[in-house]
Design a protein around this motif. Structure first.
Motif: not given
Length: 187
Positions: A122-132
């Motif tokens: 899997n080539i996708l990685n996400f850093n998601v903000g806490a409030t998102v």
């Protein structure tokens, strides 16, 4: 192989509220007494001993980070393609889509496409903000990675198509009204 990192932050006007489980625990003295007990200390020391004996010292080598600021663009860009997966036209389209997302929703999206020689399927990685997480369910990100980041998709259509499709799916999700069924489908 591409590695796509999409940090997403919430708009500054997003309300932040504590979830219901963040309230103080009523019977915290029972837990405190148990933690101070000899049996807890014995279990903890036994677990640490087993953990150290199974892991070994110095056996596992950590990957060393690479610091190459010369690979970064001189000017700000919401799309940084150090892996060379996107054409100039694709980069411009994605940058415009990201600008539209920010203007329409207030969310900030950044794309970093880079090579990792040993990236698994899997080539996708996400850093998601806490409030998102207050607006977008966490399951959306795993479904997104599963659909557009899996080896079958990007081997057939290309890393560039995976990156573009992921950004468009995020755009569609962020434009949906917030509710119990928002972002339930990866489009």
């Amino acid at each position: 192989m591409a590695f796509l990192r999409l940090p997403i932050t919430a708009p500054p006007s997003s309300p932040v509220s504590l979830p219901s489980f963040a309230t103080p625990i009523q019977n915290s003295t029972k837990f405190t007494n148990w933690v101070r007990s000899k049996s807890f200390n014995f279990v903890l020391s036994g677990a640490l001993t087993l953990g150290l004996s199974f892991s070994g010292f110095g056996v596992a080598e950590a990957k060393v980070g690479v610091n190459k600021p010369e690979l970064l663009p001189k000017e700000f860009s919401p799309v940084i393609d150090v892996g060379g997966f996107l054409s100039d036209g694709q980069e411009k389209r994605l940058a415009q889509e990201i600008a539209d997302i920010e203007n329409d929703t207030g969310f900030k999206l950044r794309v970093l496409a880079q090579n990792y020689p040993e990236t698994p399927g899997n080539i996708l990685n996400f850093n998601v903000g806490a409030t998102v997480d207050l607006d977008i369910p966490r399951s959306f990100w795993s479904r997104l990675a599963g659909k557009y980041g899996n080896i079958f998709y990007w081997k057939e259509k290309g890393e560039d198509a995976s990156i573009e499709a992921a950004v468009m799916a995020i755009s569609n999700c962020l434009r949906e009204p917030v509710g119990p069924n928002n972002c339930s489908e990866v489009k």
